[in-house]
Structure formats: structure tokens, C-alpha cells
Design a protein around this motif. Structure first.
Motif, PDB file in Angstrom:
ATOM      1  N   PRO A 166       0.826  -1.214   0.000  1.00 49.75           N
ATOM      2  CA  PRO A 166       0.000   0.000   0.000  1.00 49.75           C
ATOM      3  C   PRO A 166       0.858   1.262   0.000  1.00 49.75           C
ATOM      4  O   PRO A 166       1.964   1.279   0.541  1.00 49.75           O
ATOM      5  CB  PRO A 166      -0.798  -0.103   1.303  1.00 49.75           C
ATOM      6  CG  PRO A 166      -0.604  -1.497   1.791  1.00 49.75           C
ATOM      7  CD  PRO A 166       0.695  -1.980   1.249  1.00 49.75           C
TER       8      PRO A 166
ATOM      9  N   GLN B  20      -3.094   4.970   1.205  1.00 48.95           N
ATOM     10  CA  GLN B  20      -3.879   3.735   1.287  1.00 48.95           C
ATOM     11  C   GLN B  20      -3.764   3.095   2.670  1.00 48.95           C
ATOM     12  O   GLN B  20      -4.760   2.647   3.255  1.00 48.95           O
ATOM     13  CB  GLN B  20      -3.431   2.758   0.207  1.00 48.95           C
ATOM     14  CG  GLN B  20      -3.763   3.208  -1.209  1.00 48.95           C
ATOM     15  CD  GLN B  20      -2.984   2.467  -2.267  1.00 48.95           C
ATOM     16  OE1 GLN B  20      -2.263   1.503  -1.973  1.00 48.95           O
ATOM     17  NE2 GLN B  20      -3.104   2.912  -3.518  1.00 48.95           N
TER      18      GLN B  20
ATOM     19  N   ILE C 132      -7.535   3.156   4.408  1.00 48.13           N
ATOM     20  CA  ILE C 132      -8.322   1.917   4.309  1.00 48.13           C
ATOM     21  C   ILE C 132      -8.940   1.503   5.644  1.00 48.13           C
ATOM     22  O   ILE C 132     -10.154   1.259   5.718  1.00 48.13           O
ATOM     23  CB  ILE C 132      -7.476   0.784   3.687  1.00 48.13           C
ATOM     24  CG1 ILE C 132      -7.247   1.075   2.199  1.00 48.13           C
ATOM     25  CG2 ILE C 132      -8.154  -0.573   3.854  1.00 48.13           C
ATOM     26  CD1 ILE C 132      -6.267   0.136   1.503  1.00 48.13           C
TER      27      ILE C 132
ATOM     28  N   GLY D  28      -1.925   7.244  -5.262  1.00 44.42           N
ATOM     29  CA  GLY D  28      -2.791   6.081  -5.049  1.00 44.42           C
ATOM     30  C   GLY D  28      -4.066   6.432  -4.325  1.00 44.42           C
ATOM     31  O   GLY D  28      -4.664   5.590  -3.660  1.00 44.42           O
ATOM     32  N   LYS D  29      -4.504   7.680  -4.474  1.00 38.96           N
ATOM     33  CA  LYS D  29      -5.681   8.188  -3.761  1.00 38.96           C
ATOM     34  C   LYS D  29      -6.956   7.433  -4.152  1.00 38.96           C
ATOM     35  O   LYS D  29      -7.793   7.128  -3.296  1.00 38.96           O
ATOM     36  CB  LYS D  29      -5.816   9.686  -4.034  1.00 38.96           C
ATOM     37  CG  LYS D  29      -7.045  10.351  -3.494  1.00 38.96           C
ATOM     38  CD  LYS D  29      -6.946  11.855  -3.614  1.00 38.96           C
ATOM     39  CE  LYS D  29      -6.593  12.316  -5.011  1.00 38.96           C
ATOM     40  NZ  LYS D  29      -7.703  12.119  -5.961  1.00 38.96           N
TER      41      LYS D  29
ATOM     42  N   ALA E 140      -7.387   4.312  -5.278  1.00 33.90           N
ATOM     43  CA  ALA E 140      -7.435   2.981  -4.657  1.00 33.90           C
ATOM     44  C   ALA E 140      -7.625   3.086  -3.148  1.00 33.90           C
ATOM     45  O   ALA E 140      -8.172   2.167  -2.529  1.00 33.90           O
ATOM     46  CB  ALA E 140      -6.159   2.204  -4.968  1.00 33.90           C
ATOM     47  N   ALA E 141      -7.211   4.199  -2.553  1.00 35.55           N
ATOM     48  CA  ALA E 141      -7.342   4.372  -1.103  1.00 35.55           C
ATOM     49  C   ALA E 141      -8.808   4.348  -0.675  1.00 35.55           C
ATOM     50  O   ALA E 141      -9.123   3.900   0.431  1.00 35.55           O
ATOM     51  CB  ALA E 141      -6.689   5.678  -0.659  1.00 35.55           C
TER      52      ALA E 141
END
Length: 442
Positions: A25, A29, A33, A51-52, A54-55
Motif C-alpha cells: 500500500p 492507502q 483503508i 494512489g488516492k 485505490a485508497a
């Protein structure tokens, strides 16, 4: 650092992450999460490329588990059609081994096509505010089962004037829901928005607002005029190996067309152009071809500064500086994604130096300058362009000092001419007296 397994991501999603190549991650993330899974409201501040998306997607998948019912349980609001498509593609990729259903809807094409996508039943709806409202008024979508509302790119939402539509939306969705608000920058407007939409949120800020990604190497060139910018751009793009996949950002569609005409003739590799006058399908096809590596150079206005997720972009070139200083961060965030190194190059004329200094204050760092290579021709600045630059510099000085009169304030005097007319200056004779005097002297 926690692993995806330790964050209790579903096995089907873990398998997809492994195939995509996500090994661990990112900081946003890792922090977001667990909090999102707990059901709390979240305010996430994270720069682009961290990676915002997917977070917030990964914990949402964990809560949904599987397909259920016909009406969407999650609504993700995004500001642009490009970002809607991108988030939709991310969901598609991450749910390869899951039966979670989704649809991405946006303006620019007939709403009936999107209504047909929704009709069989979906779990997640990604939408721009305008298109969502079209579908709702037509009775094509019901939001009664909504459990989670995500507002992505909140700062951009505000800039584009979507607040009235979002407030309308709040009147028709269930009051009891989880709210997630994500933004790349955090200012007073975003703070006010968070107070309006979030209930006692957990704030997650991975880097200070408007901080560029660390792996982006930045520099700028001082160029005197538009023609020199074109010459320097041509010179840089000759190095096909280094400049392997490039986005060139321009401020206006007129500049986009001018740059495209030059690049089309001079630079190797496929090129495409994106701006607001281009049709929806043309823009989507250009973005997809760029992602696939079929296009080496993409010339664009800020319409695609967000929502374009390509991991191997070698360079971002700012042919012009953006109108909004925060957009500089979004532009250069197109490179150095997924832990790759990238370079951001900015071309700055005399009238843009003021804006460069402002950008440096926003990102809290000084951008190093490079000298123009000797091989680049530097033609003289045409008089109209020079005058335009001087007027813009005057405007900037007045912004900093309202008492500044400006170079164009007073009428220019001849060399040696006094500021005030002498009080003992003789009165001019009338034309009639001149004429009579002339006749009498013959």
C-alpha cells in the motif's frame, strides 16, 4: 508498513492487485483503508499520483463484498468525464475476480446510453454532477439505497462551480450514509465544503497541500517569446529516447493548435491533441492510445490534467503556466507515478515569471533554472508580443502595489521634453493669422 493482506482486503481483490503489480500500500492507502472500513467520514488530502483512488476503492469493495440488488450503494462524484472514465477503468481492473458491478457516466454523449448501462443493476456509480442529475430527473437511476458518497477532486469540483448540483443531490440521497471527501489541495473553500458535507471526519494528510510528488524532477527555462518556446520544444523532443512519452500542457486551445502544427511536422512518433473543441470520442481515443503507448506526444489544455493515469510518462512540459497555481501540481503529477521517476519542464516568458514565483510559494520549494542550449535559435520578440508582455507585467505590479502607475500610465514624451508645459510658451497663431501673415510677406 502494512501489507494489503494485513489491511484485510478481499481475496478476489488481492488477486487482482497481484496481477496489476501492486505489491504494498501507499501511505494514503495504509492510513485511509482502516478508517474507511470502520465507517467514519474521511477528509483525505493527498497529492496526485499517490494512489488516492485505490485508497477509497479498496475499502469500499470490502464493504460491498458482492453484487446485490439493482440500485447503486456507492456514488463517486468526479468533476470531469476523463476522471469518470479513469475511475471506472480502475474499478474494472480491481474487480476482475469479483462480481461487483459498476457504471461510469458523464456528459458529452446521450444520457439514454448511460441509462441502459444502469438498468440491469449496479453497485457503484461513478458520475459527473451534471450527468447524474440528467439521469435522476429522467427516472433512470434511484439513489434510495445509497450507503457511501465519495466526492473526489473536491477542489476541482469547487473551481468548476458544481456546488449547487451537489447541494441538490444532498436533498435526494439518504441522510444516513458514510461521506468521503478527497482533494489534492486544501484551501479555505475546501475546508468550508468539508464542514458542510462531513460529520466529525478523520483527516488524513499525507503531504502538505499542493506538494509535488517527490520523484518529479523539476526545472524551468527563461524564454523571451513564443517563437523561442517553439524552438526549444522542438530541440528537446529531438531526443526520442529520453523524451519517450510526453504530455505538453498549454493554456488555450489556440496555443494547443499552434504547438501541434509545429510538433506534427518536426517531432518523430505519433502525436495527438486534446482540448474542449475536440469531440468526446476523439478525446477518449487519444487518451487510450496514449495509455497503450501508441502515442509518444500528447498536447493538452488542463482538461486532462486530472484523471489521466499513465504510469510511464517520462516528461511533462508546461508550454504555458496554468491559470490556477494548484493546477501546476496536478499537471506535473501526470509523471513520476507508481514509483517511477519523471521530469517536469516549464517554459517561462518574462510575463510569466511573476506566476512562477507564486507557484514556488504554493509548492514551498524553489524550481531550478536551466540555460537554453546554444543550439536553440532565440529570435527577437515581435513588438506586439513585447507590448503585451509589458502590459501584463504592469498589471502584476499593480496587484502587488495598487499605487503603482505603470509604464503605460503616462503619455510618452520626446527626449529632453519637460514633464510640464512652460508657462511662458507663446500662444499659437490661428490658421487665419498664419495665412494672412504669409500673404503679407510675399
Amino acid at each position: 508498513m502494512a501489507t494489503f493482506e494485513e489491511l484485510k482486503i478481499n481475496k478476489s481483490i488481492l488477486k487482482a492487485l497481484e496481477e496489476i503489480g501492486f505489491e504494498k500500500p501507499t501511505p494514503i492507502q495504509e492510513q485511509a483503508i482502516p478508517i474507511i472500513r470502520s465507517g467514519l467520514d474521511v477528509l483525505g488530502i493527498a497529492q496526485t499520483g499517490t494512489g488516492k483512488t485505490a485508497a477509497y476503492l479498496l475499502p469500499i469493495f470490502a464493504k460491498l463484498v458482492k453484487a446485490e440488488g439493482e440500485d447503486p450503494r456507492v456514488l463517486i462524484l468526479v468533476p470531469t468525464r476523463e476522471l469518470s472514465i479513469q475511475v471506472g477503468e480502475d474499478i474494472e481492473e480491481l474487480t476482475t475476480y469479483s462480481n461487483i458491478r459498476h457504471a461510469a457516466v458523464y456528459g458529452g454523449i446521450g444520457w439514454t446510453k448511460h441509462a441502459d448501462m444502469i438498468k440491469p443493476g449496479i453497485d457503484i456509480l461513478v458520475a459527473t454532477p451534471g450527468r447524474l442529475w440528467d439521469l435522476y430527473k429522467a427516472g433512470a437511476v434511484s439513489l434510495k439505497k445509497l450507503k457511501t458518497l465519495v466526492i473526489d477532486e473536491a477542489d476541482r469540483m469547487l473551481d468548476m462551480g458544481f456546488m449547487p448540483q451537489i447541494r441538490q443531490l444532498l436533498e435526494i440521497i439518504p441522510v444516513k450514509r458514510q461521506n468521503l471527501l478527497f482533494s489534492a489541495t486544501f484551501n479555505e473553500s475546501v475546508e468550508e465544503m468539508s464542514h458542510e458535507f462531513l460529520d466529525f471526519p478523520e483527516r488524513i494528510e499525507i503531504a502538505p497541500s499542493a506538494t509535488p510528488a517527490q520523484l518529479v524532477q523539476q526545472c524551468y527555462y527563461k524564454v523571451p517569446n513564443f517563437k523561442t518556446k517553439l524552438n526549444l520544444l522542438q530541440y528537446l523532443l529531438l531526443d526520442e529516447e529520453t523524451f519517450s512519452r510526453v504530455i505538453i500542457f498549454v493554456r488555450t486551445k489556440e496555443n494547443a493548435e499552434s504547438v501541434y502544427k509545429i510538433i506534427k511536422r518536426k517531432a518523430e512518433g505519433q502525436k495527438r491533441i486534446l482540448h474542449s473543441n475536440k469531440g468526446q470520442n476523439t478525446r477518449i481515443n487519444a487518451i487510450n492510445a496514449f495509455k497503450d503507448g501508441d502515442i509518444r506526444i500528447l498536447i493538452s489544455t488542463d482538461v486532462s490534467a486530472r484523471g489521466l493515469d499513465v504510469s510511464m510518462i517520462s516528461h511533462v512540459i508546461n508550454f504555458d503556466l496554468p491559470q490556477r497555481y494548484e493546477d501546476y501540481v496536478h499537471r506535473i503529477g501526470r509523471t513520476a507515478r507508481a514509483n517511477n521517476i519523471g521530469e517536469a519542464i516549464t517554459l517561462v516568458n518574462p510575463a510569466e515569471e511573476y506566476h512562477l514565483r507564486k507557484i514556488e510559494k504554493v509548492i514551498r520549494m524553489e524550481i531550478p533554472m536551466k540555460e537554453i542550449p546554444a543550439e536553440v535559435e532565440i529570435p527577437p520578440t515581435p513588438k506586439p508580443e513585447n507590448q503585451e508582455q509589458l502590459r501584463e507585467i504592469d498589471r502584476q505590479k499593480k496587484l502587488e502595489d495598487p499605487t503603482f502607475q505603470g509604464a503605460f500610465h503616462e503619455k510618452k514624451r520626446r527626449p529632453g521634453e519637460s514633464r510640464n508645459k512652460p508657462t511662458n510658451a507663446p500662444k499659437h497663431l490661428s490658421k487665419t493669422k498664419k495665412f494672412r501673415k504669409g500673404r503679407g510677406s510675399r
